[in-house]
Scaffold this active site. Structure first.
Site, PDB file in Angstrom:
ATOM      1  N   ALA A 125       0.965  -0.661   0.050  1.00  0.00           N
ATOM      2  CA  ALA A 125       0.032   0.101   0.133  1.00  0.00           C
ATOM      3  C   ALA A 125       0.920   1.237   0.174  1.00  0.00           C
ATOM      4  O   ALA A 125       1.967   0.895   0.643  1.00  0.00           O
ATOM      5  CB  ALA A 125      -1.402   0.077   1.196  1.00  0.00           C
ATOM      6  N   CYS A 126       0.348   2.059  -0.718  1.00  0.00           N
ATOM      7  CA  CYS A 126       1.333   3.514  -0.291  1.00  0.00           C
ATOM      8  C   CYS A 126      -0.703   3.894  -0.877  1.00  0.00           C
ATOM      9  O   CYS A 126      -1.508   4.472  -0.950  1.00  0.00           O
ATOM     10  CB  CYS A 126       1.852   4.347  -1.691  1.00  0.00           C
ATOM     11  SG  CYS A 126       1.238   3.841  -3.039  1.00  0.00           S
ATOM     12  N   GLY A 127       0.124   5.671  -0.365  1.00  0.00           N
ATOM     13  CA  GLY A 127      -1.056   7.105  -0.955  1.00  0.00           C
ATOM     14  C   GLY A 127      -1.648   6.879  -1.892  1.00  0.00           C
ATOM     15  O   GLY A 127      -3.299   7.232  -1.677  1.00  0.00           O
ATOM     16  N   VAL A 145      -3.906   3.119   0.748  1.00  0.00           N
ATOM     17  CA  VAL A 145      -2.990   2.707   2.147  1.00  0.00           C
ATOM     18  C   VAL A 145      -5.395   2.466   2.660  1.00  0.00           C
ATOM     19  O   VAL A 145      -5.192   1.825   3.422  1.00  0.00           O
ATOM     20  CB  VAL A 145      -3.021   4.751   3.293  1.00  0.00           C
ATOM     21  CG1 VAL A 145      -3.067   4.026   5.212  1.00  0.00           C
ATOM     22  CG2 VAL A 145      -1.662   3.627   2.332  1.00  0.00           C
ATOM     23  N   CYS A 153      -2.595  -1.937  -3.151  1.00  0.00           N
ATOM     24  CA  CYS A 153      -2.976  -1.119  -3.013  1.00  0.00           C
ATOM     25  C   CYS A 153      -3.283   0.869  -2.487  1.00  0.00           C
ATOM     26  O   CYS A 153      -2.280   0.927  -1.761  1.00  0.00           O
ATOM     27  CB  CYS A 153      -4.558  -1.364  -1.922  1.00  0.00           C
ATOM     28  SG  CYS A 153      -3.997  -2.475  -0.405  1.00  0.00           S
TER      29      CYS A 153
END
Lengths: 103, 153
Positions: free
Chosen positions: A10-12, A43, A41
């Site tokens: 996940a990242c922003g 976060v 995806c």
């Protein structure tokens, strides 16, 4: 490669940084005989996607709270800075490799 | 044959902008003028940087990789801006920390699955202090050639 594992990354934005992280995890584990299927995806999507795809590990750029479902969570930032990436890769690999009860 | 990664018209150096939002607006507007992104990208990338900053402190340099949702993108490209005087960004994943950014790589990515290699190579590139030091002193057209060389080798 007969061992397959799943990673949720996940990242922003769920676009660039998570892809960079996911590829590094895939390559590192792949070289060591574990095929990692990954899904990127945002976060905010972590809880629902973790429930859905039941990943073996979660790697996130931003801090996330433990979901209480026994899935180990790792910091993805070192993959971007390049500082300390090897150490995190080792830890992720160990966690991904480990036989444990999966929910 | 390699897909187009950079555009000579989206390589910037020696620009006189000191404010982060202005810088993002400037680069994004050029990307819009060249039809790589929709007009909505400009505001979206500025907002995204506020909520999810992209400053990255590598071993040697501060880097930023501003980008936003794929719905604002027409075609993939990486715009490059090298700042002689670094501009402060917030750090990715650690918004309480500041990163003096010298290299901005603004990304328009339409489908991350098609650009895994590009993103991966770009991360190796911007983490390489020797390459970044070399590139930082080049003229615009040489920056373009050099980055293309390193991305395609």
């Amino acid at each position: 490669m007969d061992i397959k594992r799943k990673a949720l990354v996940a990242c922003g934005c769920g676009v660039a940084s998570s892809t960079i992280v996911a590829k590094k995890v895939e390559d590192y584990c792949g070289e060591r005989g574990i095929k990692v299927e990954w899904r990127i995806c945002k976060v905010a999507e972590i809880p629902s996607l973790a429930e859905m795809i039941k990943p073996d590990v979660i790697v996130s750029i931003t801090a996330v709270e433990d979901l209480g479902n026994n899935i180990p969570i790792f910091d993805g930032k070192p993959f971007l800075t390049g500082i300390g990436a090897d150490k995190v890769l080792e830890k992720i690999y160990d966690a991904i490799k480990a036989d444990r009860e999966r929910f | 044959m390699h897909a187009k990664i950079f555009d000579p018209d989206l390589i910037f150096s020696d620009i006189d902008i000191k404010d982060k939002d202005q810088l993002l607006d400037f680069i994004a507007s050029k990307m819009y003028q060249l039809n790589y992104v929709k007009e909505s990208y400009i505001q979206a990338v500025v907002e995204r940087e506020k909520n999810f900053p992209t400053g990255i402190q590598t071993q040697q340099y501060g880097i930023a990789i501003p980008h936003t949702d794929i719905i604002h993108v027409n075609k993939p490209i990486v715009a490059v801006c090298i700042l002689s005087n670094p501009i402060i960004f917030k750090a990715m994943g650690m918004p309480e920390e500041e990163v003096p950014v010298k290299f901005v790589f603004m990304l328009s990515i339409d489908d991350p699955n098609n650009h895994i290699e590009l993103l991966s190579k770009l991360s190796i590139l911007f983490q390489d202090k020797n390459i970044m030091t070399e590139v930082s002193v080049l003229s615009r057209d040489k920056i373009f050639k050099s980055l293309n060389y390193y991305m395609n080798r």
